[in-house]
Design a protein around this motif. Structure first.
Motif, PDB file in Angstrom:
ATOM      1  N   ASN A 143       0.802  -1.225   0.000  1.00 41.14           N
ATOM      2  CA  ASN A 143       0.000   0.000   0.000  1.00 41.14           C
ATOM      3  C   ASN A 143       0.834   1.274   0.000  1.00 41.14           C
ATOM      4  O   ASN A 143       0.314   2.362   0.256  1.00 41.14           O
ATOM      5  N   VAL A 144       2.136   1.162  -0.272  1.00 41.30           N
ATOM      6  CA  VAL A 144       2.995   2.344  -0.379  1.00 41.30           C
ATOM      7  C   VAL A 144       3.865   2.206  -1.623  1.00 41.30           C
ATOM      8  O   VAL A 144       4.152   1.099  -2.082  1.00 41.30           O
ATOM      9  N   ASP A 145       4.281   3.351  -2.159  1.00 43.67           N
ATOM     10  CA  ASP A 145       5.165   3.357  -3.327  1.00 43.67           C
ATOM     11  C   ASP A 145       6.630   3.456  -2.937  1.00 43.67           C
ATOM     12  O   ASP A 145       7.512   3.209  -3.766  1.00 43.67           O
ATOM     13  N   GLU A 146       6.874   3.829  -1.689  1.00 42.75           N
ATOM     14  CA  GLU A 146       8.243   4.071  -1.248  1.00 42.75           C
ATOM     15  C   GLU A 146       8.412   3.660   0.209  1.00 42.75           C
ATOM     16  O   GLU A 146       7.551   3.942   1.045  1.00 42.75           O
ATOM     17  N   LEU A 147       9.507   2.980   0.490  1.00 35.36           N
ATOM     18  CA  LEU A 147       9.866   2.679   1.863  1.00 35.36           C
ATOM     19  C   LEU A 147      10.761   3.798   2.391  1.00 35.36           C
ATOM     20  O   LEU A 147      11.741   4.169   1.741  1.00 35.36           O
ATOM     21  N   VAL A 148      10.415   4.327   3.538  1.00 37.35           N
ATOM     22  CA  VAL A 148      11.253   5.311   4.205  1.00 37.35           C
ATOM     23  C   VAL A 148      11.900   4.603   5.391  1.00 37.35           C
ATOM     24  O   VAL A 148      11.207   4.108   6.280  1.00 37.35           O
ATOM     25  N   LEU A 149      13.225   4.533   5.384  1.00 34.64           N
ATOM     26  CA  LEU A 149      13.963   3.730   6.363  1.00 34.64           C
ATOM     27  C   LEU A 149      14.965   4.606   7.107  1.00 34.64           C
ATOM     28  O   LEU A 149      16.163   4.654   6.762  1.00 34.64           O
TER      29      LEU A 149
END
Length: 244
Positions: A143-149
């Protein structure tokens, strides 16, 4: 253009070129998340390589932490061993389950991985060295286009740098969080169709070959039978002539 003007233009171009390279070096001296190969797909798994450069002249890096949002519902993280470093995967129980990329409940997702340098190891002080930490993660959210880590870099003098700022369409922040783009999930139709087509073609070829072989054997049998009848008929005729 005179020689002096040409020389001046060359010097200016070289100066701007060096400035651009220095600027690129400064801008790239961040903790980043890199994908070597195809982008990982939503709802699948992926290999991520965190590149950590040292940025302090008088201190070296001895610990790197990477945070995973609980809502990502990533249930498994594995790491590639790095000589001189230990790693620990941290999971956190949640009061209520969250759905992962395959719509399954996860109550104990991965929330952090910590890389710690052993005594005498680490990333050396100065700005000449970096270290890469490779992990694989699944199941990735759908459900997201980008992982923020977000990452936390700790130096051996006690200094801590948080790489957790998110870009909002403006200039790059001073300490941007590592990010990973996710590709759309593959339906698998093309692969299945290709597999089925190849399988069908193989079956058809096998069936055709079997049928051709059967016809050839049948034809050969008829020829042999005809020869047998001819030989038998000839023997009968010779026997009758001899009797007369």
């Amino acid at each position: 253009m005179s020689k002096n003007h040409a020389l001046r233009a060359s010097v200016l171009a070289a100066t701007f070129g060096v400035a651009g390279l220095l600027g690129a070096g400064v801008a790239s001296a961040h903790v980043t998340a890199n994908i070597y190969g195809s982008e990982p797909q939503k709802g699948g798994s992926g290999t991520i390589v965190f590149r950590v450069p040292n940025e302090e002249e008088d201190a070296g890096t001895n610990k790197v932490e990477v945070d995973f949002k609980p809502e990502y519902a990533i249930s498994t993280v594995r790491y590639k061993p790095v000589p001189g470093w230990t790693a620990q995967v941290v999971k956190t129980p949640l009061p209520a389950p969250v759905k992962d990329g395959k719509n399954l409940d996860v109550t104990n997702p991965v929330t952090k991985i910590v890389f710690t340098a052993q005594p005498g190891s680490g990333i050396a002080k100065g700005d000449a060295e970096f270290q890469e930490f490779e992990i694989s993660a699944s199941t990735l959210p759908s459900n997201v286009d980008e992982l923020v880590l977000p990452a936390i870099q700790t130096y051996d003098d006690g200094q801590v740098v948080n790489w957790d700022q998110v870009e909002n369409g403006g200039a790059e922040p001073e300490h941007p969080a590592p990010t990973v783009q996710l590709a759309a999930a593959s339906t698998g139709t093309g692969h299945d169709a290709h597999t089925m087509s190849a399988s069908t073609t193989g079956d058809s070829a096998t069936a055709g070959s079997t049928d051709s072989t059967a016809r050839w054997l049948g034809g050969a049998g008829l020829v042999v039978g005809a020869l047998g009848l001819g030989i038998g008929g000839g023997a009968v005729l010779r026997g009758r002539k001899a009797a007369k």
